[in-house]
Scaffold this active site. Structure first.
Site, mmCIF file in Angstrom:
data_model
loop_
_atom_site.group_PDB
_atom_site.id
_atom_site.type_symbol
_atom_site.label_atom_id
_atom_site.label_comp_id
_atom_site.label_asym_id
_atom_site.label_seq_id
_atom_site.Cartn_x
_atom_site.Cartn_y
_atom_site.Cartn_z
ATOM 1 N N CYS A 1 28.722 -28.408 33.647
ATOM 2 C CA CYS A 1 28.115 -27.643 32.541
ATOM 3 C C CYS A 1 29.035 -26.490 32.147
ATOM 4 C CB CYS A 1 26.740 -27.130 32.954
ATOM 5 S SG CYS A 1 25.505 -28.418 33.201
ATOM 6 N N GLU B 1 30.097 -24.173 34.672
ATOM 7 C CA GLU B 1 30.801 -23.733 35.859
ATOM 8 C C GLU B 1 32.287 -24.046 35.735
ATOM 9 O OE1 GLU B 1 28.591 -27.607 36.863
ATOM 10 O OE2 GLU B 1 28.282 -25.806 35.668
#
Length: 803
Positions: free
Chosen positions: A436, A438
């Site tokens: 996502c 990160e």
């Protein structure tokens, strides 16, 4: 008919895409049967060798096929969009839900009676013999209660091999697996196995050699299939393509790639096999526009490939990426709605020598993703202050297509944060998005840079207000400081929160460690470890500490709800005395029912400051409350600490995917006026329609969070209508807004849903007319129609901003 901004798919890629959209998602038992077969046969082997033989058995015997439209070979299951079962991780939920897969409210999977019989036949072998069974058994009783009550969830850790990693694709395409094989042989031959440590290393090295040989053989299976198909092909053009495909598969990924097409084939084969080895999601491609660019530049210059052919090949790769599918338990599905795989491609940013990294391939990737318009891959643009407006304009043009991509991550905050944590400057400048929002360094970072566990912040507050007792079950979970009904100052609420969240943070660490220890012992991923530095050099798998860097984070859910709840309590109960603590507590327990309950709810909603409006009153409460968690979690290293990697520590993260829906279902009414069982706020975004002062105010609020300490990702979702970006002047406003957020406010991440409420309501009412409508759910996109109604409603109800 007008040609779209980014052009049209070629005829065959359009046909491929249509076939994939028509394909139903089925559960597939083939991998499960082959895995069970291997586990029985090699029951006496060291686990890392057993895993190697398992992967070899699967790759040697699984069904393979080559689609008529494709230029790239490789498939995950018996058919495209079929989802393999991974029995070594969990089988209880599979058996329990066999007859429910096609009756789900969202994320529907079909299953044949033959598949059911196959799975039931192998199930007895896996009883009390899975990662999930051992993982749950490993969690100490007090922490297990927090898990069972849904306050802390980590199901994804023990029901799948969650990747959250990008391997060293650059080394694979530039040197081939043969280079990894040669290094492994050298390390094995130099070992003195009279020590137990070296004996364990020898098993790991032997497993790498088995797996590399299996990958080579698997690719050769496709080469032979392509040859066989070419012999029967009547179309000369397709026959030539198949023969060239066969030659590529005979060469890569074992040998180094020499052309753009070979490099793409090599990358896809590795990406595919990693997800056959382990069904971990967030297995990402890394900085593809950087490591593929030399191949692209050379082939374009030498006229080996045209720009249009390169676009088609990239489209083909994205379509193959979309063929990967994953089935989760229903409880886990609520945390990952839309069957996401989070396979992230990162473009842009800066080079290792701090120059703008945007190149011709960056534009090509944008164009090809725009043409494909699918939930996979997840596309991220690395922003930096020197990113030129032309590239930003192209990014906004992709955004206008309305499928939630690209997301933007900021070099301006992420790179300094990495360097501060001990990442070398060169590596920090080479980071990529993983899953996502990160981030990690491709090929050098261990498993799970985020997503270790989910802590429900609003539920934690309610337990703190209830003197450490779960209001729903009456179970004592922590030592409190008293009941909210007896508190006379806001300082007591703060003290209660601080005490309980620190206790739950400790429990989350215990749960995460329990999961990691079982994963380390039971399911070492051989190929994934081999392709991550410096597992071969250290003779250690990823879970044993083989990576250069190893930082992890859990995810904190409902940040905005927590902030709004604290502001309402402080202002309306203790400062303005609009109602008493007893009245508020009773209203929460009654879900605001009755005249008095509804009156209190309206005051909570309308008369208290709200997170997302650049109001220091509430924003500072969010920072102070979050600080308790951040200060506590950094005290506890992960299971690889001191075993080799730089780091081995934890930090915070807000990429809660769709956990805001799942955890909302188990949370009673909260002091922000939210009713029981309704979704919590997503990521670090404001609660629905509580942000009244426009997008700039939201950005200012989010920028007040301690971003440098939330290295696991600060996920900000924004929603605008297509009309808002219709004019060029408005598109430039959006670019200016993004630049201000990153350059001046030091934001971490932002992404946009460009879709109207009316369109979503229409799609909900007539799904058959909107089968390819893609929306941004959280840090990922998904087809709107596959989402549960609750998740659809959550997206529909998000605030729509104007510029």
């Amino acid at each position: 008919m007008n040609t779209p901004y980014f052009g049209n798919l070629t005829e065959r890629m359009n046909a491929f895409r249509e076939n994939l959209l028509d394909a139903k998602s089925y559960a597939c038992a083939e991998r499960a049967v082959l895995t069970t077969e291997s586990y029985k046969k090699y029951l006496d082997q060291p686990v890392v060798l057993k895993r190697a033989y398992m992967l070899k058995n699967i790759l040697d015997n699984m069904t393979i096929f080559i689609e008529d439209e494709t230029l790239i070979a490789g498939n995950q299951a018996k058919e495209n969009r079929f989802a393999p079962i991974f029995p070594e991780y969990a089988m209880d939920w599979v058996i329990n839900e066999l007859d429910e897969f096609d009756k789900r409210d969202g994320d529907v999977f079909y299953i044949t009676e033959e598949t059911k019989d196959q799975l039931r036949e192998i199930a007895p072998f896996w009883e009390n013999n899975t990662v999930k069974a051992r993982g749950l058994a490993a969690i100490p009783p007090k922490s297990r209660v927090c898990y069972d009550l849904g306050i802390i969830k980590a199901e994804g850790n023990i029901t799948s091999g969650d990747a959250h990693i990008a391997v060293s694709y650059e080394d694979v395409i530039n040197h081939g697996l043969v280079s990894f094989e040669q290094r492994t042989r050298e390390m094995l031959e130099s070992l003195d196995i009279t020590t137990i440590e070296n004996q364990k290393k020898s098993y790991f090295y032997e497993s790498i050699l088995i797996v590399i040989d299996a990958v080579k053989a698997f690719s050769n299976r496709y080469a032979q299939l392509a040859h066989d198909m070419a012999e029967k092909e009547t179309d000369p053009k397709r026959e030539k393509e198949l023969r060239e495909m066969a030659m590529r598969c005979e060469k890569v990924p074992y040998h180094k790639a020499e052309t753009f097409h070979e490099a793409v084939q090599s990358i896809w084969m590795i990406q595919l096999i990693l997800q056959i080895e382990s069904n971990g999601h967030s297995l990402s491609y890394g900085r593809m526009d950087q490591f593929l660019y030399p191949f692209y530049l050379k082939d374009i210059a030498e006229k080996v490939i045209t720009e249009d052919e390169a676009t088609e090949l990239l489209v083909n790769l994205w379509l193959k990426t979309f063929t990967i599918n994953k089935i989760r338990s229903w409880t886990h599905t609520q945390f990952s709605a839309g069957s996401p795989l989070y396979q992230n491609v990162t473009i842009g940013g800066q080079t290792k020598d701090k120059k703008d990294a945007v190149n011709a391939l960056s534009y090509q990737i944008l164009k090809s993703v725009a043409q494909t318009k699918l939930p996979q891959p997840n596309l991220t643009v690395r922003y930096h202050a020197g990113l030129d407006d032309q590239f930003m304009k192209e990014c906004v043009e992709v955004l206008r297509l309305g499928f939630g991509m690209p997301a933007f991550n900021s070099d301006e905050i992420i790179i300094p944060s990495f360097i501060e944590r001990g990442v070398s400057e060169e590596d920090a400048y080479n980071y990529s998005a993983i899953g996502c929002v990160e981030t990690a360094v491709p090929g050098k970072w261990g498993y799970r840079c985020t997503g270790m566990s989910f802590i429900n912040f609003p539920k934690t507050l309610l337990i703190a207000m209830n003197n450490g007792v779960d209001p729903k079950t009456g179970t004592r979970l922590a030592e409190g400081v008293g009941h909210f009904k007896d508190m006379t100052t806001y300082a007591e609420v703060e003290q209660a929160w601080d005490k309980v969240i620190r206790e739950f943070t400790r429990h989350s660490v215990i749960i995460e460690n329990s999961c990691d220890l079982v994963l380390e012992q039971d399911v070492p991923d051989v190929l994934c470890s081999a392709l991550t530095e410096d597992c071969i050099g250290r003779g250690l798998t990823l879970k044993e500490g083989g990576a250069v860097y190893d930082f992890i984070s859990g995810l904190q859910v409902g940040i905005a709800n927590l902030a709004d709840s604290l502001a309402a309590i402080k202002k309306l109960v203790f400062e303005e005395e609009r109602f008493t603590s007893v009245q508020l507590w009773d209203a929460l327990n009654n879900n605001f029912e009755g005249v008095e309950g509804e009156a209190i709810r309206k005051l909570l909603v309308n008369d208290a400051p709200k997170y997302g409006n650049d109001d220091d009153y509430v924003d500072q409460l969010a920072v102070d409350a979050y600080r308790s968690y951040i200060d506590e979690v950094v005290k506890y290293p992960n299971t690889r600490f001191g075993r080799g990697p730089i780091g081995g520590t934890r930090y915070a993260g807000t990429s809660s995917i769709s956990a805001n829906v799942g955890q909302g279902r188990s949370t009673m009414a909260t002091p922000d006026g939210r009713k029981a069982e309704t979704p919590l706020a997503e990521g670090c975004s404001p609660s629905h329609n509580r942000d009244k002062n426009g997008p700039t105010a939201v950005l200012k609020t989010v920028s007040k969070l301690p971003t440098k300490d939330i290295t696991g990702g600060v996920l900000l979702n924004q929603k605008v209508t297509p009309q808002v970006l219709a004019k060029e002047e408005d598109r430039m406003k959006l670019i200016a807004l993004v630049r201000t957020f990153f350059n001046r406010l030091h934001g971490y991440h932002i992404q946009y849903n460009v879709v109207s409420r009316e369109m979503l309501l229409e799609a909900q009412k007539h799904p058959e007319k909107h089968r390819d409508l893609v929306v941004r759910v959280a840090g990922y996109s998904a087809f709107f129609n596959v989402l549960s109604k609750t998740t659809q409603d959550d997206i529909i109800n998000r605030t729509e901003h104007v510029l």
